[in-house]
Design an enzyme around this catalytic site. Structure first.
Site, short mmCIF file in Angstrom:
data_model
loop_
_atom_site.label_atom_id
_atom_site.label_comp_id
_atom_site.label_asym_id
_atom_site.label_seq_id
_atom_site.Cartn_x
_atom_site.Cartn_y
_atom_site.Cartn_z
CG HIS A 58 0.71 -37.79 -42.51
ND1 HIS A 58 0.46 -37.42 -41.22
CD2 HIS A 58 0.25 -39.07 -42.65
CE1 HIS A 58 -0.14 -38.43 -40.59
NE2 HIS A 58 -0.27 -39.43 -41.43
CG ASN A 77 11.05 -33.93 -42.70
OD1 ASN A 77 11.42 -34.58 -43.67
ND2 ASN A 77 10.18 -34.42 -41.83
N GLY A 101 13.97 -31.33 -36.22
CA GLY A 101 14.18 -30.64 -37.49
C GLY A 101 14.95 -31.41 -38.54
CG ASP A 140 -2.92 -35.54 -41.77
OD1 ASP A 140 -2.08 -34.64 -41.88
OD2 ASP A 140 -2.94 -36.33 -40.79
CB ILE A 173 -2.75 -25.06 -39.54
CG1 ILE A 173 -1.33 -25.63 -39.54
CG2 ILE A 173 -2.81 -23.80 -40.39
CD1 ILE A 173 -0.29 -24.73 -38.95
#
Length: 210
Positions: free
Chosen positions: A110, A14, A12, A151, A94
């Site tokens: 990314h 970010n 975590g 992406d 997802i």
């Protein structure tokens, strides 16, 4: 006020950058409603709790199949009345149901300059291994909107990071986080929360300050 869910699978870092940016005022008009992890051992959950944010684990291992897992994930997001989703190192594919429920309301960071070193198989340290194996001179990070592909969504922000002689995947990963990811992700959230982002097809435009 933008109600955000942050989805994360690991430590975590970010998430920490987002939490710090909200607390120091770099991100305005946004709050984290919930942090969700697929990993019960993710340190990100502890980071959330230390900042008074609800921390929830929803693991696919606890459900009979992926469909049930996806249903619970969506149900939890709706229960928290989430407006926007931030993927901050979430190592789960997802589902289409989520991109349909939150069109252009999910972003991901990314660790490369998309379209280089992205797509299936490129995640985490594997990205930096690929960069070093190919011998490129410039890498970086990208914040993009999430669509049904891997992406492939519209690009919001990018920042370049130089590759240094003697870099290892670990050292490069750290520098990309420090010089790009931890800067771009809070900036992206602030721009979105303050209505400064528009999407036209695959182009993302940012309203310039007067």
């Amino acid at each position: 006020m933008l109600n955000i869910a942050v989805l994360v699978s690991g430590g975590g870092t970010n998430l920490q950058a987002i939490l710090d940016s909200i607390e120091n005022g770099s991100i305005t008009n946004a709050r984290i409603a919930v942090v969700i992890s697929n990993n019960p051992k993710a340190y990100a959950l502890e980071r959330a709790r230390r900042h008074g944010v609800d921390a929830v684990c929803i693991s696919p291992k606890d459900y009979a199949n992926r469909a049930q897992f996806h249903e619970e994930l969506l149900a939890r997001l709706r229960a928290y009345r989430v407006d926007f989703i931030v993927l901050a190192g979430f190592l789960v594919v997802i589902p289409k149901a989520m991109t349909d429920a939150y069109p252009n309301r999910i972003i991901n960071v990314h660790p490369s300059l998309i379209p280089a070193f992205c797509g299936t198989g490129y995640y985490g340290q594997r990205v930096h291994e690929g960069v070093l194996e190919r011998g490129v001179k410039i890498t970086g990070a990208t914040v993009h909107f999430v669509d049904e592909g891997t992406d492939t969504g519209p690009i919001l922000l990018q920042k370049a990071v130089a590759v240094h002689r003697g870099d290892t995947p670990e050292s490069l990963q750290r520098r990309v986080m420090e010089e790009a990811e931890w800067i771009l992700l809070p900036k992206a959230i602030d721009l979105i929360a303050n209505g400064k982002v528009s999407i036209e097809g695959r182009q993302v435009w940012i309203e310039e300050e007067n």
